[in-house]
Design a protein around this motif. Structure first.
Motif, PDB file in Angstrom:
ATOM      1  N   THR A 283       0.831  -1.199   0.000  1.00 42.24           N
ATOM      2  CA  THR A 283       0.000   0.000   0.000  1.00 42.24           C
ATOM      3  C   THR A 283       0.867   1.251   0.000  1.00 42.24           C
ATOM      4  O   THR A 283       0.582   2.227  -0.708  1.00 42.24           O
ATOM      5  N   GLN A 284       1.933   1.243   0.781  1.00 42.45           N
ATOM      6  CA  GLN A 284       2.830   2.400   0.816  1.00 42.45           C
ATOM      7  C   GLN A 284       3.484   2.627  -0.544  1.00 42.45           C
ATOM      8  O   GLN A 284       3.607   3.768  -0.998  1.00 42.45           O
ATOM      9  N   ARG A 285       3.896   1.546  -1.190  1.00 45.59           N
ATOM     10  CA  ARG A 285       4.522   1.695  -2.513  1.00 45.59           C
ATOM     11  C   ARG A 285       3.521   2.244  -3.524  1.00 45.59           C
ATOM     12  O   ARG A 285       3.873   3.062  -4.377  1.00 45.59           O
ATOM     13  N   ALA A 286       2.280   1.776  -3.440  1.00 47.70           N
ATOM     14  CA  ALA A 286       1.261   2.273  -4.364  1.00 47.70           C
ATOM     15  C   ALA A 286       1.025   3.770  -4.160  1.00 47.70           C
ATOM     16  O   ALA A 286       0.914   4.539  -5.125  1.00 47.70           O
ATOM     17  N   ILE A 287       0.956   4.198  -2.898  1.00 47.42           N
ATOM     18  CA  ILE A 287       0.768   5.626  -2.611  1.00 47.42           C
ATOM     19  C   ILE A 287       1.957   6.434  -3.128  1.00 47.42           C
ATOM     20  O   ILE A 287       1.791   7.520  -3.707  1.00 47.42           O
ATOM     21  N   PHE A 288       3.154   5.902  -2.929  1.00 46.11           N
ATOM     22  CA  PHE A 288       4.347   6.593  -3.435  1.00 46.11           C
ATOM     23  C   PHE A 288       4.248   6.789  -4.946  1.00 46.11           C
ATOM     24  O   PHE A 288       4.581   7.853  -5.468  1.00 46.11           O
ATOM     25  N   HIS A 289       3.788   5.756  -5.652  1.00 47.38           N
ATOM     26  CA  HIS A 289       3.697   5.866  -7.109  1.00 47.38           C
ATOM     27  C   HIS A 289       2.592   6.825  -7.531  1.00 47.38           C
ATOM     28  O   HIS A 289       2.702   7.467  -8.582  1.00 47.38           O
ATOM     29  N   VAL A 290       1.532   6.926  -6.752  1.00 47.28           N
ATOM     30  CA  VAL A 290       0.497   7.912  -7.062  1.00 47.28           C
ATOM     31  C   VAL A 290       1.085   9.321  -7.000  1.00 47.28           C
ATOM     32  O   VAL A 290       0.882  10.141  -7.907  1.00 47.28           O
ATOM     33  N   VAL A 291       1.812   9.598  -5.931  1.00 50.04           N
ATOM     34  CA  VAL A 291       2.426  10.926  -5.784  1.00 50.04           C
ATOM     35  C   VAL A 291       3.476  11.149  -6.864  1.00 50.04           C
ATOM     36  O   VAL A 291       3.556  12.229  -7.466  1.00 50.04           O
ATOM     37  N   LEU A 292       4.277  10.108  -7.150  1.00 48.74           N
ATOM     38  CA  LEU A 292       5.305  10.228  -8.177  1.00 48.74           C
ATOM     39  C   LEU A 292       4.691  10.535  -9.532  1.00 48.74           C
ATOM     40  O   LEU A 292       5.164  11.419 -10.266  1.00 48.74           O
ATOM     41  N   GLU A 293       3.609   9.829  -9.885  1.00 47.91           N
ATOM     42  CA  GLU A 293       2.946  10.060 -11.166  1.00 47.91           C
ATOM     43  C   GLU A 293       2.333  11.451 -11.217  1.00 47.91           C
ATOM     44  O   GLU A 293       2.432  12.153 -12.243  1.00 47.91           O
ATOM     45  N   GLY A 294       1.710  11.865 -10.115  1.00 45.54           N
ATOM     46  CA  GLY A 294       1.116  13.197 -10.101  1.00 45.54           C
ATOM     47  C   GLY A 294       2.145  14.294 -10.281  1.00 45.54           C
ATOM     48  O   GLY A 294       1.941  15.238 -11.065  1.00 45.54           O
ATOM     49  N   LEU A 295       3.268  14.206  -9.576  1.00 53.07           N
ATOM     50  CA  LEU A 295       4.310  15.231  -9.692  1.00 53.07           C
ATOM     51  C   LEU A 295       4.964  15.206 -11.070  1.00 53.07           C
ATOM     52  O   LEU A 295       5.302  16.265 -11.625  1.00 53.07           O
ATOM     53  N   THR A 296       5.156  14.015 -11.612  1.00 55.50           N
ATOM     54  CA  THR A 296       5.737  13.919 -12.955  1.00 55.50           C
ATOM     55  C   THR A 296       4.836  14.577 -13.991  1.00 55.50           C
ATOM     56  O   THR A 296       5.305  15.300 -14.883  1.00 55.50           O
ATOM     57  N   ASN A 297       3.522  14.346 -13.893  1.00 54.64           N
ATOM     58  CA  ASN A 297       2.592  14.957 -14.841  1.00 54.64           C
ATOM     59  C   ASN A 297       2.538  16.473 -14.684  1.00 54.64           C
ATOM     60  O   ASN A 297       2.344  17.207 -15.667  1.00 54.64           O
ATOM     61  N   ILE A 298       2.696  16.952 -13.452  1.00 52.21           N
ATOM     62  CA  ILE A 298       2.731  18.409 -13.252  1.00 52.21           C
ATOM     63  C   ILE A 298       3.954  18.993 -13.937  1.00 52.21           C
ATOM     64  O   ILE A 298       3.889  20.038 -14.590  1.00 52.21           O
ATOM     65  N   ARG A 299       5.086  18.315 -13.803  1.00 52.05           N
ATOM     66  CA  ARG A 299       6.289  18.786 -14.485  1.00 52.05           C
ATOM     67  C   ARG A 299       6.086  18.825 -15.999  1.00 52.05           C
ATOM     68  O   ARG A 299       6.539  19.754 -16.673  1.00 52.05           O
ATOM     69  N   LYS A 300       5.412  17.796 -16.518  1.00 53.03           N
ATOM     70  CA  LYS A 300       5.241  17.712 -17.970  1.00 53.03           C
ATOM     71  C   LYS A 300       4.229  18.715 -18.492  1.00 53.03           C
ATOM     72  O   LYS A 300       4.442  19.336 -19.541  1.00 53.03           O
ATOM     73  N   HIS A 301       3.111  18.868 -17.791  1.00 52.06           N
ATOM     74  CA  HIS A 301       1.953  19.513 -18.383  1.00 52.06           C
ATOM     75  C   HIS A 301       1.481  20.779 -17.668  1.00 52.06           C
ATOM     76  O   HIS A 301       0.588  21.455 -18.170  1.00 52.06           O
TER      77      HIS A 301
END
Length: 381
Positions: A283-301
């Motif tokens: 569960t912790q890893r999944a949450i980490f990836h949610v935050v990672l994906e969100g921040l990556t998309n903010i950087r991109k878009h």
């Protein structure tokens, strides 16, 4: 083994011919094959051939042949079951045919040398042999099917874990490379400043090193799961695989801090205390990836965003929610590849596999990525 061979040592010379194949078959049926380069198929063919030859070459007393007959048939039928289970490919048909023939023909050593043959005894012996051979073949086939199912399950688990490693690697490297690309693009349009340029190069070096570390760890885990022949021994033995990295809630502050250093948007992290102590690692890893994906998309878009909010905590329904929001528009980086990775689709599959839900889309101003995951009872506080 010594106990099994003991009867041979006390037999007379006439009984030796039928005692040796009987005891050898029984001993071979329980030995752990292969031994060196000798495999169970070769042993079965050799012993079956020896038994068939002895049916015609033995000229001793029929009573002696009858004495050793049950032991030899028992050994041959056990070997037949092991052959059905262990011999691969079409060879199993040939080996089973020869071994089964030897088991059926073994009583001929007695019946061909007795003048008074009881028909009922012959029928009973044929029936018992048929039952024994069928039982051995059935057990072997059942165990073979279980082995095949286990191999398929291991192959599927290996494929799923390698796909997870690939998704992890994509997420980590994409996040770091997006940051590097933004830094380089920003540096091209601003005036040269030695101090700022030195800090920029240091950040680029750190980001590149983190990306390389992620790739190195991926290769380390994949190589560690492979045996000498390239098969993933770690999967087949059922041992716990070492994760790519122990990403969890404890690493979120560092992730947000590095993101904050590379953007102009005001970035905040609201992380509920003590969650890292009670949530499962997955569960912790999944949450980490949610935050990672969100921040990556903010950087991109969302280059025009002025505020980014990361929130991780318990919801009123007892579940754990992770949300990343921004107030910027959606744009593309210069020269950005479209459809380069799994992105939100792969992340949604990961969240749903844990019994959670994943949503993403536009909000009043900007965008949001949110995941809701079940939490154990002791995490509800």
């Amino acid at each position: 083994m010594v106990i099994i061979l003991t009867p041979v040592l006390v037999t007379t010379s006439g009984e030796f011919l039928v005692a040796v194949p009987a005891v050898t078959s029984l001993a071979a049926s329980v030995l752990p094959w292969p031994i060196g380069r000798v495999r169970i198929a070769a042993v079965a063919v050799f012993l079956a051939t020896l038994s068939i030859v002895l049916d015609f070459a033995y000229f001793g007393r029929p009573q002696t042949a009858l004495l050793w007959l049950p032991i030899e048939v028992l050994g041959l039928t056990i070997i037949l079951g092991r052959v059905v289970r262990e011999v691969p490919g079409r060879r199993v048909l040939v080996v089973v045919g020869v071994t089964g023939l030897a088991a059926f023909a073994a009583p001929a050593r007695f019946t061909l040398r007795t003048s008074s043959l009881d028909g009922e005894l012959l029928f009973a012996s044929v029936f018992m042999l048929t039952f024994a051979v069928a039982l051995a073949a059935g057990v072997g086939f059942y165990l073979r099917s279980l082995d095949n199912q286990r191999r398929l399950a291991v192959a599927e688990a290996r494929r799923d874990q390698r796909l997870e490693l690939a998704r992890d690697l994509h997420d980590f490297v994409a996040h770091e490379m997006t940051g590097i690309l933004l830094e380089v693009q920003a540096a091209r349009v601003r005036e040269y400043d030695p101090v700022e340029n030195g800090a920029l190069l240091a950040r680029l070096e750190e980001a590149g090193q983190r990306a390389l570390d992620s790739m190195d760890e991926t290769l380390r885990v994949m190589r560690g799961s492979e045996g000498p022949s390239g098969a993933s021994g770690g999967f087949s033995e059922g041992r716990d695989q070492e994760p790519l990295r122990p990403h969890g809630l404890g690493e979120l502050p560092g992730l947000v801090r590095r993101f904050r250093e590379t953007v102009t948007a005001h970035t905040e992290l609201d992380l509920e205390e003590d969650l890292a102590d009670v949530l499962p690692r997955q569960t912790q890893r999944a949450i980490f990836h949610v935050v990672l994906e969100g921040l990556t998309n903010i950087r991109k878009h969302a280059g025009r965003a002025t505020r980014v909010q990361v929130t991780v905590g318990r919801a009123q329904d007892g579940r754990v929610e992770a949300t990343v929001t921004d107030n910027g528009g959606r744009t593309l980086l210069r020269g950005e590849r479209r459809g380069g990775g799994a992105g939100l689709v792969g992340l949604t599959e990961r969240i749903e596999a844990l019994g959670g839900t994943m949503t993403a889309g536009p909000r009043e101003r900007g965008w949001y990525v949110s995941a809701s995951l079940p939490a154990p009872s002791d995490a509800l506080g």
